[in-house]
Design an enzyme around this catalytic site. Structure first.
Site, PDB file in Angstrom:
ATOM      1  N   TYR A   1       0.867  -1.178   0.000  1.00  0.00           N
ATOM      2  CA  TYR A   1       0.000   0.000   0.000  1.00  0.00           C
ATOM      3  C   TYR A   1       0.900   1.223   0.000  1.00  0.00           C
ATOM      4  O   TYR A   1       2.068   1.155  -0.396  1.00  0.00           O
ATOM      5  CB  TYR A   1      -0.892  -0.119   1.257  1.00  0.00           C
TER       6      TYR A   1
ATOM      7  N   ARG B   1      -5.807  10.806 -10.768  1.00  0.00           N
ATOM      8  CA  ARG B   1      -5.105  11.457  -9.650  1.00  0.00           C
ATOM      9  C   ARG B   1      -4.653  10.392  -8.663  1.00  0.00           C
ATOM     10  O   ARG B   1      -5.244  10.199  -7.600  1.00  0.00           O
ATOM     11  CB  ARG B   1      -6.041  12.483  -8.976  1.00  0.00           C
TER      12      ARG B   1
ATOM     13  N   LYS C   1      -5.861  -1.540  -2.545  1.00  0.00           N
ATOM     14  CA  LYS C   1      -6.961  -1.234  -1.624  1.00  0.00           C
ATOM     15  C   LYS C   1      -7.753  -2.492  -1.300  1.00  0.00           C
ATOM     16  O   LYS C   1      -8.169  -2.712  -0.166  1.00  0.00           O
ATOM     17  CB  LYS C   1      -7.900  -0.187  -2.231  1.00  0.00           C
TER      18      LYS C   1
ATOM     19  N   GLU D   1     -11.919   5.636  -6.276  1.00  0.00           N
ATOM     20  CA  GLU D   1     -10.597   5.888  -5.722  1.00  0.00           C
ATOM     21  C   GLU D   1      -9.744   6.670  -6.712  1.00  0.00           C
ATOM     22  O   GLU D   1      -9.640   6.304  -7.889  1.00  0.00           O
ATOM     23  CB  GLU D   1      -9.940   4.526  -5.427  1.00  0.00           C
ATOM     24  N   ASP D   2      -9.155   7.738  -6.243  1.00  0.00           N
ATOM     25  CA  ASP D   2      -8.163   8.497  -7.011  1.00  0.00           C
ATOM     26  C   ASP D   2      -8.650   8.987  -8.372  1.00  0.00           C
ATOM     27  O   ASP D   2      -7.922   8.944  -9.371  1.00  0.00           O
ATOM     28  CB  ASP D   2      -6.851   7.699  -7.104  1.00  0.00           C
TER      29      ASP D   2
ATOM     30  N   ASP E   1     -13.537   7.099  -1.319  1.00  0.00           N
ATOM     31  CA  ASP E   1     -12.564   6.947  -0.244  1.00  0.00           C
ATOM     32  C   ASP E   1     -11.785   8.236   0.004  1.00  0.00           C
ATOM     33  O   ASP E   1     -11.481   8.580   1.143  1.00  0.00           O
ATOM     34  CB  ASP E   1     -11.612   5.811  -0.633  1.00  0.00           C
ATOM     35  N   ASP E   2     -11.455   8.947  -1.064  1.00  0.00           N
ATOM     36  CA  ASP E   2     -10.623  10.147  -0.913  1.00  0.00           C
ATOM     37  C   ASP E   2     -11.406  11.295  -0.301  1.00  0.00           C
ATOM     38  O   ASP E   2     -10.842  12.128   0.407  1.00  0.00           O
ATOM     39  CB  ASP E   2     -10.047  10.548  -2.272  1.00  0.00           C
TER      40      ASP E   2
ATOM     41  N   ASN F   1       0.031  11.964   0.115  1.00  0.00           N
ATOM     42  CA  ASN F   1       0.733  10.716  -0.166  1.00  0.00           C
ATOM     43  C   ASN F   1       1.341  10.736  -1.562  1.00  0.00           C
ATOM     44  O   ASN F   1       0.852  11.463  -2.408  1.00  0.00           O
ATOM     45  CB  ASN F   1      -0.257   9.535  -0.105  1.00  0.00           C
TER      46      ASN F   1
HETATM   47  O1  LIG Z   1      -3.955   5.449  -0.707  1.00  0.00           O
HETATM   48  C1  LIG Z   1      -3.685   6.140   0.298  1.00  0.00           C
HETATM   49  O2  LIG Z   1      -2.684   5.996   0.975  1.00  0.00           O
HETATM   50  C2  LIG Z   1      -4.663   7.185   0.734  1.00  0.00           C
HETATM   51  C3  LIG Z   1      -5.446   7.666  -0.407  1.00  0.00           C
HETATM   52  O3  LIG Z   1      -6.517   7.185  -0.696  1.00  0.00           O
HETATM   53  C4  LIG Z   1      -4.845   8.670  -1.274  1.00  0.00           C
HETATM   54  O4  LIG Z   1      -3.818   9.249  -0.913  1.00  0.00           O
HETATM   55  O5  LIG Z   1      -5.386   8.878  -2.360  1.00  0.00           O
HETATM   56 MG   LIG Z   2      -6.978   7.494  -2.738  1.00  0.00          MG
END
Ligand SMILES: O=C([O-])CC(=O)C(=O)O
Ligand SMILES: [Mg+2]
Length: 590
Positions: free
Chosen positions: A138, A191, A209, A281-282, A304-305, A446
């Site tokens: 991760y 992203r 994830k 996600e992202d 999640d973000d 991150n």
């Molecule tokens: O993945 C991770 O560490 C946390 C997250 O969702 C991101 O930074 O987009």
């Molecule tokens: Mg994310």
């Protein structure tokens, strides 16, 4: 022999037609029975794995841990060397091997190879060594893996849905070998963490994830589906990279984009039903907010973000109050970054404050200030702001830089969520420490390279005053003879337990109150010993227990809100959550 065959057949039938249990699964998932002549159906066969194919199937392979009896019964005698060893010994050997690799990316590749070879052993390693392996599978290593995904690519993981598949997404979903899916994590790669547009190579994120969904939240691996939607990339470096694995074109936008996404969302619901959780996600800001708003009323979706990060950060802030004193409403918050994470966290803090103080949201929002790339968000900028920033445009004269905003607003908590590293400078941290006895400083971006400051910088520059946590992990820091342990304010604390809570209650929609419930459960898991070390999050080593508590609180909220479909409501939800969780120990084969 007779009875064995019967048992096998019964097992085969239960695979073909999963019973409607809490774990999900519906009969006639593929609509073979209902399909009319014009409709497409997928011909399925279910066969018993044995011999060589058993060893090559990561779901069933146990390597040298196959017993003598199993080696005879399953036609694998001779296909393995004579030694029979335990799963524990395999784990020891693998951990030794992995520790010998110097580079995190090599460790990542070793873990991915293990997942493809022996799934249960992969999860056993991850669960038993979570603090050591989380940074590998991760954040932060997964970020580097995505950047280099093309050149380290060996075997595909997850499902790729590109513009080429337009009009055929339902068929593509049917190509996935598992029929009963409970959680999908999907990205369009625009992203990835704070690394920007990585196109199709973003696949590392849904894969990572979902590995956490299983290891930390106990969702069965077979019911998890990672998906990358490839609409092109604007990353010139990738477009020119001969090893790039995605579509070699600029990103589709507008109608072309939304039509593909709509086909995807519709096909998922048609194929897996109403109770499949779709975690976004992202995605880039513009699409993330729009997709969440558009599908939040028709699908079980969770970003999640925006939402996961918000819930994690709120938990940390609530826990931090034990160290700084006062209530949430006594604090003043300043964010650097007004995207998904920044505005998502801000909104959830305002909601919690409003519930606690009975003040309207419009009032509680005024305790929260955001800085974006153009400076402090203030009312005179309102016309030109994107819609998700507008609620934060308070009355104030324009302020151009973060440092000036810190001096003007005098926040008690400073939260970085812009994806840009090294922005919490010495001056910024010193200013925070000059008017706060215990400034709360969260560097959430991150991976590590994008962190607003390091743990050592936060503790050194604040002279040990800061209460610090970060999105990517940092090692403990010595300052003035005292050891400070930085917490990891990462959404990995929330989404696995949150998802388990939704799945085990059969929830059909996500509600903001569920995010508050998750947050509360996480904050309650921080112990006095954790606080003594300056921690505002519990250690990840207890994560499965933490996830069970989060799941129970989320499920309770789903029942209270009438959004749960699994009835009757179990008596003890924590126990029930624990009993639903996947365990990675090998099963015995008859
Ligand atoms: O993945 C991770 O560490 C946390 C997250 O969702 C991101 O930074 O987009
Ligand atoms: Mg994310």
């Amino acid at each position: 022999m007779e009875s064995t065959l019967k048992e096998l057949r019964a097992e085969g039938e239960s695979v073909m037609k999963p019973k409607c249990t809490v774990a999900g699964g519906v009969e006639d998932t593929y609509g073979e029975d209902r399909a009319t002549e014009e409709q497409l159906v997928t011909p399925w066969t279910v066969s018993v794995a044995s011999g060589y194919s058993l060893l090559r199937d990561p779901r069933f392979n146990k390597g040298l841990a196959f017993t003598e009896k199993e080696r005879d019964a399953h036609y694998i005698r001779g296909l393995l060397p004579p030694a029979c060893i335990t799963q524990e010994l395999q784990e020891k050997k693998l951990m030794n091997n992995i520790r010998q690799y110097q580079l995190p990316l090599q460790r990542y590749m070793a873990m991915m190879e293990l997942e493809e070879r022996n799934e249960r052993l992969f999860y056993k390693l991850l669960i038993d060594n979570v603090e050591e392996l989380l940074p590998i599978v991760y954040t932060p290593t997964v970020g580097e893996a995505c950047q280099k995904y093309g050149s380290i690519f060996r075997r595909p993981q997850g499902l790729f849905i590109s513009l080429k598949e337009k009009g055929k997404i339902l068929e593509v979903l049917k190509n996935w070998p598992e029929k009963s899916i409970q959680v999908i994590v999907v990205t369009d790669g625009e992203r990835i963490l704070g690394l920007g547009d990585l196109g199709c190579q973003g696949m590392g994120i849904p894969v990572g994830k979902l590995a956490l969904y299983t290891a930390l939240g106990g969702i069965r691996p077979s019911s998890c589906l990672p998906i990358t939607i490839d609409v092109g990339t604007n990353n010139e470096k990738l477009l020119g990279d001969e090893f790039y694995i995605g579509l070699r074109q600029k990103r589709a936008t507008g109608q072309e984009y939304s039509e593909l996404l709509h086909e995807f969302m519709t096909s998922v619901k048609q194929n897996y039903g109403e109770k499949v959780l779709i975690q976004f996600e992202d995605f880039a800001n513009h699409n993330a907010f729009e997709l969440l708003a558009k599908y939040g009323t028709t699908h079980l979706v969770f970003n999640d973000d925006i939402q996961g990060t918000a819930s994690v950060v709120l938990a940390g802030l609530v826990a931090a109050l034990k160290l700084v004193g006062g209530t949430l409403a006594d604090q003043t918050f300043l964010f650097l970054g007004a995207g998904e994470a920044g505005t998502g966290i801000a909104e959830l803090i305002a909601l919690q404050m409003s519930k606690e103080s009975k003040a309207p949201l419009e009032e509680t929002r005024k305790k929260i200030w955001l800085v974006d790339s153009r400076g402090l968000i203030v009312s005179s900028r309102k016309e030109s702001l994107q819609h998700f920033k507008k609620p934060w445009a308070h009355e104030h004269e324009p302020v151009g830089t973060l440092l000036d905003a810190v001096k003007a607003i005098k926040p008690t908590a400073l939260i970085g969520s812009s994806g840009v590293g090294k922005t919490f400078t010495k001056e910024v941290v010193e200013a925070m420490a000059s008017f706060n006895e215990k400034p709360i400083i969260l560097a959430l971006s991150n991976p590590t390279s994008q962190s607003e400051c390091t743990a050592a910088e936060a503790y050194n520059w604040s002279k040990g005053q800061a209460i610090f946590a970060s999105g990517s992990p940092f090692d403990p820091v010595e300052y003035n003879g005292k050891t400070f342990v930085p917490g990891q304010a990462n959404n990995a604390y929330i989404f696995p337990g949150f998802g388990l809570g939704l799945v085990m209650s059969g929830a059909i929609r996500v509600h903001d109150d569920m995010l508050l419930a998750a947050s509360e459960a996480l904050a309650n898991q921080v112990t006095p010993e954790n606080f003594d070390k300056g921690l505002i999050y519990p250690p990840f080593s207890n994560i499965r227990t933490i996830s069970a508590h989060i799941a129970a609180n989320v499920a309770a909220k789903a029942y209270d809100l009438g959004l749960a479909t699994r009835l009757p409501r179990p008596q003890d939800l924590v126990k029930y959550a624990e009993s639903c969780m996947y365990t990675p120990v090998y099963r015995s084969y008859r």
